[in-house]
Design an enzyme around this catalytic site. Structure first.
Site, PDB file in Angstrom:
ATOM      1  N   HIS A  61      59.158  44.855  43.350  1.00 30.20           N
ATOM      2  CA  HIS A  61      57.712  44.615  43.505  1.00 30.20           C
ATOM      3  C   HIS A  61      57.369  43.347  42.732  1.00 30.20           C
ATOM      4  O   HIS A  61      57.501  43.306  41.511  1.00 30.20           O
ATOM      5  CB  HIS A  61      56.934  45.823  42.958  1.00 30.20           C
ATOM      6  CG  HIS A  61      55.454  45.728  43.129  1.00 30.20           C
ATOM      7  ND1 HIS A  61      54.725  46.669  43.810  1.00 30.20           N
ATOM      8  CD2 HIS A  61      54.556  44.808  42.706  1.00 30.20           C
ATOM      9  CE1 HIS A  61      53.435  46.337  43.789  1.00 30.20           C
ATOM     10  NE2 HIS A  61      53.317  45.216  43.116  1.00 30.20           N
ATOM     11  N   HIS A  63      54.976  39.342  42.874  1.00 30.09           N
ATOM     12  CA  HIS A  63      53.988  38.456  43.514  1.00 30.09           C
ATOM     13  C   HIS A  63      54.422  37.011  43.322  1.00 30.09           C
ATOM     14  O   HIS A  63      54.096  36.381  42.318  1.00 30.09           O
ATOM     15  CB  HIS A  63      52.597  38.682  42.907  1.00 30.09           C
ATOM     16  CG  HIS A  63      52.068  40.059  43.181  1.00 30.09           C
ATOM     17  ND1 HIS A  63      51.225  40.345  44.222  1.00 30.09           N
ATOM     18  CD2 HIS A  63      52.319  41.247  42.569  1.00 30.09           C
ATOM     19  CE1 HIS A  63      50.962  41.653  44.235  1.00 30.09           C
ATOM     20  NE2 HIS A  63      51.613  42.218  43.242  1.00 30.09           N
ATOM     21  N   GLN A 156      45.244  42.218  49.460  1.00 31.17           N
ATOM     22  CA  GLN A 156      44.802  42.355  48.055  1.00 31.17           C
ATOM     23  C   GLN A 156      43.386  42.922  47.896  1.00 31.17           C
ATOM     24  O   GLN A 156      43.135  43.778  47.071  1.00 31.17           O
ATOM     25  CB  GLN A 156      44.884  40.978  47.369  1.00 31.17           C
ATOM     26  CG  GLN A 156      44.180  40.861  46.032  1.00 31.17           C
ATOM     27  CD  GLN A 156      45.055  41.231  44.843  1.00 31.17           C
ATOM     28  OE1 GLN A 156      46.058  40.578  44.554  1.00 31.17           O
ATOM     29  NE2 GLN A 156      44.698  42.293  44.154  1.00 31.17           N
ATOM     30  N   HIS A 214      50.474  49.002  47.464  1.00 30.05           N
ATOM     31  CA  HIS A 214      49.974  49.201  46.098  1.00 30.05           C
ATOM     32  C   HIS A 214      49.180  50.498  46.202  1.00 30.05           C
ATOM     33  O   HIS A 214      48.176  50.543  46.922  1.00 30.05           O
ATOM     34  CB  HIS A 214      49.032  48.081  45.684  1.00 30.05           C
ATOM     35  CG  HIS A 214      49.709  46.806  45.297  1.00 30.05           C
ATOM     36  ND1 HIS A 214      50.466  46.072  46.155  1.00 30.05           N
ATOM     37  CD2 HIS A 214      49.726  46.146  44.105  1.00 30.05           C
ATOM     38  CE1 HIS A 214      50.933  44.997  45.521  1.00 30.05           C
ATOM     39  NE2 HIS A 214      50.489  45.015  44.277  1.00 30.05           N
ATOM     40  N   GLU A 217      46.842  52.385  41.829  1.00 30.01           N
ATOM     41  CA  GLU A 217      47.074  51.597  40.609  1.00 30.01           C
ATOM     42  C   GLU A 217      45.787  51.633  39.777  1.00 30.01           C
ATOM     43  O   GLU A 217      45.016  50.675  39.720  1.00 30.01           O
ATOM     44  CB  GLU A 217      47.448  50.145  40.944  1.00 30.01           C
ATOM     45  CG  GLU A 217      47.841  49.343  39.707  1.00 30.01           C
ATOM     46  CD  GLU A 217      48.037  47.858  39.983  1.00 30.01           C
ATOM     47  OE1 GLU A 217      47.834  47.431  41.120  1.00 30.01           O
ATOM     48  OE2 GLU A 217      48.380  47.132  39.024  1.00 30.01           O
ATOM     49  N   ASP A 313      56.658  42.739  38.949  1.00 25.20           N
ATOM     50  CA  ASP A 313      55.274  42.475  39.352  1.00 25.20           C
ATOM     51  C   ASP A 313      54.853  41.010  39.183  1.00 25.20           C
ATOM     52  O   ASP A 313      54.447  40.374  40.138  1.00 25.20           O
ATOM     53  CB  ASP A 313      54.284  43.399  38.629  1.00 25.20           C
ATOM     54  CG  ASP A 313      53.042  43.690  39.479  1.00 25.20           C
ATOM     55  OD1 ASP A 313      52.956  43.175  40.601  1.00 25.20           O
ATOM     56  OD2 ASP A 313      52.168  44.434  39.016  1.00 25.20           O
TER      57      ASP A 313
HETATM   58 ZN   LIG Z   1      51.547  44.176  42.517  1.00 22.13          ZN
END
Ligand SMILES: [Zn+2]
Length: 431
Positions: A61, A63, A156, A214, A217, A313
């Protein structure tokens, strides 16, 4: 005398008796034999000097679109998720494929040098030009000699929060994204959250893609989108093709509920992907002391039979100011936060950044230090699994498909990129 492509001598091998040292023989891109006989030769020879050899790491995972943007346009001084989102909203207005690829190049070189050969990245599809997706699909091709990249289309800001977001997510898949993402806890209501999961599955089924969301979270114990993900997995017959990232709310769920849902998740073959560094940093922000740990209960999930792999992440972006791409740092945090410090637990914990990722990536048949499998391997600094977690840092050598691609011996780090050896600088300031 037979000349092999690569020979790794004096190797301790994870999963084999540690009182024995082996010679791993590679021909082309495959391991052709593993013997106790050290009298073999190759075009490239590595003396492991008794160090532990294991297959490389997965970062499940990440970005890459925001990587290494720390301080641009400003630093996150509160250290919260929300300030990070504000900064990213400003930063993403000036994204271009070229500047993103320059940052990604640096980051994937660091990751590969630190022994990660598989990274699954999210690409923000609510960035309306989809520069993120275009750039990361390009990165997948450009950097394939040093790392394997999978791109997940990631809405997102939510799928239902703006009318065009679903269309943008679909466009991302048409542009070449590998997996379908979602963020149900970020939709306006829990009903929209559930609906967004169904919509993500509709796309996954339509395009025959895996799901990577996601999910939950947050510290909110009533954030329960994970149950919808699990239900849809079963309903659509998507067992083994779904991963839920973070699931930090599960830390705060009632134990009765948590036990029940993880049991069903195991049956559904849904994997979870905690991100220990960022979870311990961003969760618990509404708590006074004592603060919750805000990381999915890895130990319980494993006990219930759920597959768990880890993610890094972020590295030096609006959400996380630290990191160099070392999955051992990630694992180090995980074993502390969830108290997986029993001797056997520590030894087994390396599965979280190795074989459990291979399950999600669907390459189990070709992953591992075994005859006939692809020659992907690391020679670590230490001799045991415990050493791996104690010493951390980059492995001495990284081999990808039979080729030595990173060498961290002699006090410096070097990577083989486009046929040339380059020295790496892991500093915040690059000279
Ligand atoms: Zn993430």
């Amino acid at each position: 005398m037979v000349e092999h492509t690569l020979v790794v001598k004096n190797a301790r091998i994870r999963g084999r008796p540690l009182d024995k040292k082996y010679t791993i023989v590679v021909d082309g891109d495959r391991i052709t034999s593993i013997k106790e006989d050290a009298n073999l030769h190759g075009e490239t020879e590595i003396d492991a000097q008794g160090r532990l050899v294991l297959p490389p790491f997965f970062n499940m995972h990440f970005h890459l679109d925001s990587v290494l943007t720390l301080g641009d346009p400003r630093f996150n001084e509160s250290g919260t998720l929300w300030e990070g989102i504000e900064i990213w909203a400003e930063r993403k207005k000036k994204l271009t494929v070229e500047e993103m690829l320059a940052r990604v190049e640096k980051a994937v070189k660091w990751m590969a040098a630190y022994g990660t050969l598989w990274v699954r990245t999210h690409a923000d599809t609510t960035e309306k030009t989809l520069t993120t997706v275009k750039g990361l699909v390009k990165a997948r091709e450009e950097f394939k000699d040093i790392i394997n990249i999978q791109v997940t289309g990631f809405p997102q800001d939510g799928i239902l929060t703006e009318p065009e977001n679903l269309e943008l997510l679909e466009k991302a898949i048409e542009l070449g994204a590998d997996n379908v993402g979602m963020i149900p806890h970020n939709e306006y209501t829990r009903f929209d959250g559930a609906r967004s999961v169904e919509l993500a599955f509709d796309l996954a089924v339509k395009y025959n893609k895996d799901i990577d969301g996601h999910v939950d979270e947050t510290d909110d114990p009533w954030s329960r989108n994970f149950e919808v993900v699990v239900r849809e997995t079963i309903r659509r017959g998507w067992q083994g093709r779904v991963a839920a990232g973070h699931v930090t709310a599960s830390h705060s769920w009632d134990p009765v509920y948590r036990n029940r849902i993880f049991g069903i998740a195991a049956k559904a073959g849904v994997s979870i992907v905690p991100n220990p560094l960022i979870n311990i940093h961003l969760q618990g922000r509404f708590d006074n002391y004592p603060k919750r740990r805000g990381m999915a209960p890895i130990k319980l999930a494993l006990e219930k039979g759920v597959n768990v792999a880890l993610g890094h992440d972020c590295i030096m972006d609006p959400w996380y100011p630290l990191g160099v791409g070392d999955m051992l740092q990630v694992l180090f945090m995980a074993v502390h936060v969830d108290q997986m410090m029993g001797y056997s637990e520590l030894q087994k914990s390396l599965d979280l950044i190795t074989i459990n990722g291979a399950k999600i990536w669907h390459i189990l048949d070709d992953y591992g230090i075994e005859e006939g499998k692809k020659a992907n391997l690391l020679v670590l600094r230490g001799k045991t699994e415990l050493d791996a977690l104690r010493l951390m840092g980059p492995p001495l050598y990284v081999v990808k498909e039979g080729k030595l691609i990173a060498d961290n011996t002699g006090g410096e780090s070097r990577i083989l990129f486009r046929g040339k050896w380059e020295k790496l600088d892991f500093s915040q300031i690059q000279e």
